[in-house]
Design a protein around this motif. Structure first.
Motif, PDB file in Angstrom:
ATOM      1  N   ILE A 197       3.477  -9.455   5.893  1.00 38.83           N
ATOM      2  CA  ILE A 197       4.042  -8.114   5.763  1.00 38.83           C
ATOM      3  C   ILE A 197       2.950  -7.187   5.239  1.00 38.83           C
ATOM      4  O   ILE A 197       2.198  -7.542   4.331  1.00 38.83           O
ATOM      5  N   MET A 198       2.868  -6.002   5.801  1.00 35.43           N
ATOM      6  CA  MET A 198       1.748  -5.108   5.506  1.00 35.43           C
ATOM      7  C   MET A 198       2.235  -3.665   5.545  1.00 35.43           C
ATOM      8  O   MET A 198       3.140  -3.362   6.314  1.00 35.43           O
ATOM      9  N   ILE A 199       1.661  -2.799   4.716  1.00 35.52           N
ATOM     10  CA  ILE A 199       2.033  -1.378   4.843  1.00 35.52           C
ATOM     11  C   ILE A 199       0.830  -0.535   5.244  1.00 35.52           C
ATOM     12  O   ILE A 199       0.747  -0.047   6.353  1.00 35.52           O
ATOM     13  N   GLY A 231       0.558  -5.806  -0.376  1.00 31.32           N
ATOM     14  CA  GLY A 231       1.747  -6.486   0.140  1.00 31.32           C
ATOM     15  C   GLY A 231       1.398  -7.677   1.010  1.00 31.32           C
ATOM     16  O   GLY A 231       2.155  -8.632   1.106  1.00 31.32           O
ATOM     17  N   SER A 279       3.076  -5.340  -6.337  1.00 28.18           N
ATOM     18  CA  SER A 279       2.079  -4.502  -7.004  1.00 28.18           C
ATOM     19  C   SER A 279       2.725  -3.120  -7.118  1.00 28.18           C
ATOM     20  O   SER A 279       3.589  -2.769  -6.299  1.00 28.18           O
ATOM     21  N   GLU A 322       2.263  -1.158  -3.898  1.00 25.11           N
ATOM     22  CA  GLU A 322       3.170  -1.468  -2.786  1.00 25.11           C
ATOM     23  C   GLU A 322       4.561  -0.903  -3.068  1.00 25.11           C
ATOM     24  O   GLU A 322       5.171  -0.259  -2.213  1.00 25.11           O
ATOM     25  N   ARG A 345       6.167   2.003  -0.756  1.00 25.03           N
ATOM     26  CA  ARG A 345       7.426   1.820  -0.017  1.00 25.03           C
ATOM     27  C   ARG A 345       8.386   2.971  -0.309  1.00 25.03           C
ATOM     28  O   ARG A 345       9.017   3.510   0.593  1.00 25.03           O
ATOM     29  N   GLU A 394      11.666   1.433   6.589  1.00 22.91           N
ATOM     30  CA  GLU A 394      10.946   0.549   5.662  1.00 22.91           C
ATOM     31  C   GLU A 394      11.930   0.001   4.630  1.00 22.91           C
ATOM     32  O   GLU A 394      12.592   0.757   3.940  1.00 22.91           O
TER      33      GLU A 394
END
Lengths: 297, 483
Positions: A214-216, A224, B270, B273, B277, B291
């Motif tokens: 999973i990556m953003i 992530g 983290s 992250e 999000r 998301e």
């Protein structure tokens, strides 16, 4: 906005897109990937770059319909656009003359393995390719792989094409036949990569796998995509996506990739429901209009 | 820059001004706002702003300006508020600060202008941040692009890498000097940490967009989805795209983890992250936005750390419905680097502070999900290199807290993408880019750097200060050709 100049299904549920992205096309190296976002409300997902054409300024991505985003993407056609594509991300594959390289592509992973196979061939390697699929229809890029490989083997789970069995059965056979293998690259579903790793570990054959956590952002900022590599956290987007298969903790990868399973399911269900409503609406509109039913427009 | 003397229209004698109370910032009630992502502070009205502005002592040598990293002429703009000329006040700020609506909200004024304000000695400082915010918001509401005066073009092209506070500041200053400015951003939105890091309830995205629109009207070009180092290298910017100078403001980098068992469990994030999000990807609006985020409703959530990022994360957790939200910080509250206002806001909203405690291990349910943390109590020992008293573990003080989500907000390390793809760019031992402290010049001719990628994690205003110095260094380099 990035324009889709070509979109074609190459297998059931697997579509190849050619997208105008001149900056990425110029810089892409085998093993790298992109992150895309379809629209304002979309999530960012990492996808394989199958190949690029620096002259035309296009990159190809190959997408398998799994959840909402991939299904929505695969509903797009030539002439449509996506909002964002960023890349090329990750470190390129390490390409040099190893001797004999076995390239293994499982399902849609074959698209990611293809450019590296081509580069390995160019670097003077003997390239043996094994393509695996659940059935004949899901074996992709066979012709392309043949042009860059000395030998291509195909395996299918159900025996509908090539040899019945798994890619590891074929790899096992090669090893048992005394084929000298200097390097293995495996790209595909996690269980496949893990099985390849288990096999080559015993045989002491250096093996790389391309991971898909999973990556953003894809630039190292969010963390992530962290994977456990010999007990140490590494980020797939900047340290990978390829890692030494024998050092990767696959169990953690499987566990972390399941983190949003419920949300993904919910998203997909709602998407399917919306699609159904759209269809019904379209069908209703296609019916002949009853005079008088739409007064005053 | 010398402060232009202006004649004051403030009718109140100084000894009366000292007695005037500081005007409070109107804010949403704590028990309402802790469920909403809308902004906590509501802003001064024109009347409140004028009342507050009247408190300024109009010092002959204003210490506020001296202590401002970008040198905002506080006395001058405050006098213009007293005069009721809010647009002129905004223009006065803009001479030194191109992002006033942002700094008016997130700058730790107590460490800079307000900390230096002479009124502090007699009571509370002038509300400089609140006043700045007021005029900036007023300017945005009354913004007229036709009033922008563009400098004659110099024919020089500058690339700005990263659209966070340092990059935007450098871009704003350089475009005002007539240079052609292109900003490259890796993400899909302009603003860097302002967009992915700082939550909506402290800095609404709309504010950033409006500030960026003003910069666009000033002539700055923005390109998103470009990861410099990967999509295009700095060498290519010079050789193939004709840039004359490059400013690297890529910001804080890779999130740090503690290296304790269980950090890979599902539910351990983290802060980068977690906040990305929520802020950039709108995960709090799932499934309207795609998301996802783990379900926080009724859960125990801990954020490890004591900085502004930690507080942003824990306050966001409450808004996602956390049942119990607490900060785990290894020192005492006095050492917390977070802004006092944020700590106060967090406490009002229901955040608990477990100070002098640190996790040793994260515990799981056997299926990969976080269930708790084994923690250890600390006491303060001798001061360490940072000057703060070092936390020392208390033997036998271990305890377990049940947790469903843990967020690590313990800092970042340098992102290596630019450094490893730019030959000849000198870095520090810790991997940050080396830059001159006044001109922000790096070891590579034509390349300047500033902000967190040089200093490590710091504040918005310090990054903006670096952006300003870099802009002036770049301007000098471009006009003289001397390196």
């Amino acid at each position: 906005m990035f324009k889709i100049v070509n979109a074609q299904f190459i297998a059931p549920g697997i579509k190849r897109f050619t997208i105008e992205a001149p900056r990425i096309a110029r810089k892409q190296r085998p093993g790298q990937f992109v992150i895309i976002r379809i629209n304002e409300k979309g999530e960012r997902i990492p996808l394989t770059i199958e190949r690029s054409d620096p002259e035309k300024g296009t990159v190809n991505i190959v997408v398998q319909s799994i959840g909402k985003t991939t299904n929505l993407l695969n509903s797009l056609e030539t002439g449509d656009s996506i909002l964002d594509i960023v890349g090329p991300l990750g470190k390129p594959s390490e390409v040099r003359n190893f001797g004999t390289v076995v390239v293994i592509g499982g399902g849609v992973g074959t698209a990611m393995a293809y450019p590296t196979a081509a580069a390995m061939k160019n670097a003077g390697n003997r390239v043996i390719t094994i393509i695996g699929g659940r059935n004949k229809d899901l074996v992709i890029l066979e012709d392309d792989m043949r042009t860059v490989s000395d030998t291509v083997f195909v395996t299918t789970d159900d025996g509908s094409y090539g040899d019945k069995g798994l890619v590891t059965d074929k790899l096992r056979q090669l090893i048992d036949n005394g084929t000298r293998i200097d390097e293995v690259l495996a790209v595909g579903p996690i269980p496949m990569m893990r099985a390849v790793a288990d096999l080559t570990r015993k045989e002491k054959i250096h093996t790389m796998v391309s991971l898909n956590p999973i990556m953003i952002d894809g630039t190292g900022m969010c963390g992530g995509c962290r994977v456990l590599v010999e007990g140490k956290s590494e980020f797939a987007c900047v340290d990978g996506p390829e890692f030494d298969a024998h050092r990767v903790d696959f169990a953690i990868l499987v566990q972390r990739n399941a983190m949003y399973r419920d949300a993904e399911k919910r998203s997909f269900e709602e998407y399917k429901h919306e699609c159904e409503l759209e269809k019904q609406k379209a069908a209703a509109q296609a019916e002949p209009v009853v005079i008088g039913a739409r007064e005053g427009k | 820059m010398p402060t232009t003397p202006t004649k004051s229209s403030n009718p109140i004698p100084n000894k009366e001004r000292i007695k005037m109370p500081r005007q409070h910032m109107p804010e949403q009630p704590a028990q309402v706002r802790n469920k909403l992502f809308t902004e906590v502070n509501l802003g001064y009205s024109a009347e409140l702003a004028r009342q507050e502005a009247l408190r300024c002592l109009e010092c002959a040598k204003p210490t506020c300006t001296k202590d401002c990293p970008v040198g905002v002429k506080v006395k001058d703009f405050v006098q213009l508020i007293v005069d009721g000329d809010f647009l002129a006040a905004a223009a006065k700020i803009r001479e030194d600060n191109v992002l006033p609506a942002i700094t008016g909200r997130v700058c730790p004024q107590e460490d800079h202008c307000e900390g230096a304000c002479l009124l502090c000695k007699r009571g509370e400082s002038l509300g400089i941040g609140y006043l700045e915010r007021f005029v900036a918001d007023y300017e945005q509401q009354h913004f007229d692009p036709s009033t922008i005066v563009k400098a004659p073009p110099t024919g020089k092209k500058v690339a700005i890498v990263g659209s966070g506070p340092s990059g935007l500041t450098a871009a704003g200053d350089l475009v005002q000097k007539g240079h052609e400015v292109h900003v490259f951003e890796a993400l899909h939105e302009i603003g860097g940490v302002l967009v992915y890091g700082i939550p909506e309830f402290r800095l609404p995205k709309k504010i950033i967009r409006e500030q960026v629109d003003i910069m666009r009207a000033m002539g700055v070009c923005f390109e998103t989805d470009v990861v410099v180092g990967r999509t295009v290298t700095i060498d290519e910017l010079f050789e193939e795209e004709g840039f004359d100078a490059v400013f690297v403001g890529t910001g804080a980098g890779l999130p740090q983890f503690m290296g304790i068992p269980g950090e890979h469990l599902n539910g351990v994030y983290s802060a980068n992250e977690f906040l990305t999000r929520i802020n950039l990807m709108h995960a709090y609006e799932f499934p309207k936005f795609d998301e996802p985020m783990v379900d926080f409703r009724g859960k125990n959530v801990a954020v490890i750390g004591g900085g502004n990022t930690a507080l942003d994360a824990i306050r966001s957790s409450l808004r996602l419905g956390a049942g119990k939200a607490f900060i785990l910080y290894r020192r005492s509250e006095a050492e917390m680097p977070a802004r006092k206002e944020e700590v106060k806001h967090a406490r009002e909203e229901g955040v608990e502070f477990q100070t002098l405690a640190a996790p040793l291990e994260f515990l799981d349910d056997g299926k990969g999900w976080l269930t708790g943390a084994r923690c250890q109590k600390m006491e303060l020992g001798e001061p360490d290199a940072s000057g703060r008293r070092r936390p020392v573990p208390i033997p036998g003080s271990e305890y377990v807290v049940p947790l469903s989500v843990a967020v690590m907000a313990i800092g970042t390390t340098a992102n290596p993408i630019i450094q490893t793809t730019t030959p000849g760019l000198a870095t520090t031992k810790r991997g940050y880019i080396q830059a001159d402290e006044t001109s922000q010049k790096t070891s590579r001719k034509g390349v300047f750097a500033g902000g967190d990628i040089v200093t490590g994690g710091a504040t918005v205003i310090l990054a903006m200060g670096a952006g300003r110095r870099a802009a002036s260094g770049i301007h000098q380099y471009l006009t003289t050709g001397e390196w």
